[in-house]
Write a protein that holds these residues in place. Sequence first.
Motif, mmCIF file in Angstrom:
data_model
loop_
_atom_site.group_PDB
_atom_site.id
_atom_site.type_symbol
_atom_site.label_atom_id
_atom_site.label_comp_id
_atom_site.label_asym_id
_atom_site.label_seq_id
_atom_site.Cartn_x
_atom_site.Cartn_y
_atom_site.Cartn_z
ATOM 1 N N ILE A 1 0.831 -1.252 0.093
ATOM 2 C CA ILE A 1 -0.025 -0.040 -0.107
ATOM 3 C C ILE A 1 0.937 1.317 0.129
ATOM 4 O O ILE A 1 1.871 1.329 0.508
ATOM 5 C CB ILE A 1 -0.873 0.100 1.200
ATOM 6 N N ASP A 2 0.554 2.308 -0.654
ATOM 7 C CA ASP A 2 1.244 3.513 -0.867
ATOM 8 C C ASP A 2 2.297 3.302 -1.664
ATOM 9 O O ASP A 2 3.340 4.329 -1.691
ATOM 10 C CB ASP A 2 1.679 4.195 0.565
ATOM 11 N N VAL A 3 2.484 2.436 -2.248
ATOM 12 C CA VAL A 3 3.598 2.183 -3.638
ATOM 13 C C VAL A 3 2.835 2.200 -4.826
ATOM 14 O O VAL A 3 1.928 1.595 -5.228
ATOM 15 C CB VAL A 3 4.295 1.130 -3.264
ATOM 16 N N ALA A 4 3.535 3.004 -5.955
ATOM 17 C CA ALA A 4 2.788 3.095 -7.135
ATOM 18 C C ALA A 4 3.126 1.955 -8.045
ATOM 19 O O ALA A 4 4.191 1.296 -8.018
ATOM 20 C CB ALA A 4 3.572 4.329 -7.889
ATOM 21 N N VAL A 5 1.958 1.321 -8.614
ATOM 22 C CA VAL A 5 2.144 0.416 -9.684
ATOM 23 C C VAL A 5 1.784 0.913 -10.956
ATOM 24 O O VAL A 5 1.162 1.831 -11.167
ATOM 25 C CB VAL A 5 1.468 -0.987 -9.158
ATOM 26 N N HIS A 6 1.997 0.020 -12.123
ATOM 27 C CA HIS A 6 1.448 0.452 -13.226
ATOM 28 C C HIS A 6 1.354 -0.770 -14.195
ATOM 29 O O HIS A 6 1.772 -1.806 -13.791
ATOM 30 C CB HIS A 6 2.574 1.348 -14.157
ATOM 31 N N ASP A 7 0.566 -0.450 -15.439
ATOM 32 C CA ASP A 7 0.298 -1.579 -16.352
ATOM 33 C C ASP A 7 1.139 -1.309 -17.653
ATOM 34 O O ASP A 7 1.564 -0.207 -17.642
ATOM 35 C CB ASP A 7 -1.256 -1.489 -16.677
ATOM 36 N N ILE A 8 1.555 -2.344 -18.350
ATOM 37 C CA ILE A 8 2.182 -2.312 -19.615
ATOM 38 C C ILE A 8 1.185 -3.204 -20.631
ATOM 39 O O ILE A 8 1.011 -4.002 -20.595
ATOM 40 C CB ILE A 8 3.485 -2.972 -19.378
ATOM 41 N N ALA A 9 1.191 -2.295 -21.441
ATOM 42 C CA ALA A 9 0.326 -2.919 -23.001
ATOM 43 C C ALA A 9 1.441 -3.082 -24.017
ATOM 44 O O ALA A 9 1.841 -1.917 -24.332
ATOM 45 C CB ALA A 9 -0.927 -2.026 -23.111
ATOM 46 N N THR A 10 1.423 -4.065 -24.667
ATOM 47 C CA THR A 10 1.982 -4.302 -26.232
ATOM 48 C C THR A 10 0.907 -4.270 -26.923
ATOM 49 O O THR A 10 0.235 -5.224 -27.014
ATOM 50 C CB THR A 10 2.718 -5.575 -25.820
ATOM 51 N N ILE A 11 1.200 -3.355 -28.045
ATOM 52 C CA ILE A 11 0.110 -3.576 -29.304
ATOM 53 C C ILE A 11 0.547 -3.962 -30.599
ATOM 54 O O ILE A 11 1.922 -3.651 -30.733
ATOM 55 C CB ILE A 11 -0.454 -2.013 -29.642
ATOM 56 N N THR A 12 0.094 -4.915 -31.228
ATOM 57 C CA THR A 12 0.695 -5.542 -32.380
ATOM 58 C C THR A 12 -0.471 -5.709 -33.306
ATOM 59 O O THR A 12 -1.551 -5.925 -33.260
ATOM 60 C CB THR A 12 1.095 -7.080 -32.074
ATOM 61 N N VAL A 13 -0.193 -5.214 -34.527
ATOM 62 C CA VAL A 13 -1.131 -4.973 -35.578
ATOM 63 C C VAL A 13 -0.699 -6.249 -36.530
ATOM 64 O O VAL A 13 0.538 -6.311 -37.038
ATOM 65 C CB VAL A 13 -1.029 -3.588 -36.580
ATOM 66 N N THR A 14 -1.805 -6.851 -37.040
ATOM 67 C CA THR A 14 -1.642 -8.000 -38.042
ATOM 68 C C THR A 14 -2.785 -7.803 -39.101
ATOM 69 O O THR A 14 -3.928 -7.436 -38.882
ATOM 70 C CB THR A 14 -1.935 -9.368 -37.306
ATOM 71 N N GLY A 15 -2.475 -8.359 -40.323
ATOM 72 C CA GLY A 15 -3.399 -8.412 -41.525
ATOM 73 C C GLY A 15 -3.477 -7.164 -42.181
ATOM 74 O O GLY A 15 -4.653 -6.791 -42.490
#
Length: 133
Positions: free
Chosen positions: A15-29
């Motif tokens: 608690i009281d510690v910052a976290v984050h998300d990571i997104a990887t975007i790949t385009v196909t077709g």
Amino acid sequence: MRHFGCCASAATALIDVAVHDIATITVTGQTISAGGTVTFYVCDKALNPTCTSGTRTALGTVTILAGNITNGGLKATVISPDYIAPATGSYIFHAVYTPYGSGSTYEDNGSGESFIVTDSTQGHLMDNQDGSS
């Protein structure tokens, strides 16, 4: 067809510690380069287990410039703004990719992005039998 692959997150946090998300975007077709935005959300997992709709906290939107994702080649990896949980418990991240000019959105499925927030004082060891430390 575009593929939206997402996310890595911390399994546990204090608690009281910052976290984050990571997104990887790949385009196909697709034969052209792409860009767009990724909007990040977080939810209390007990109240909203998938975080795909309903009550959720918007963390912010990150822009991917056109040309930074190309078919069969480059991927774009974006990091959400930091989040500090207000209480201990289980939380889940969710991300939505909106490509420029498509009018469509692509969402992660909400699996594998949960994390648990703990309080560092809960594990405090007592030095004395009477409970004092």
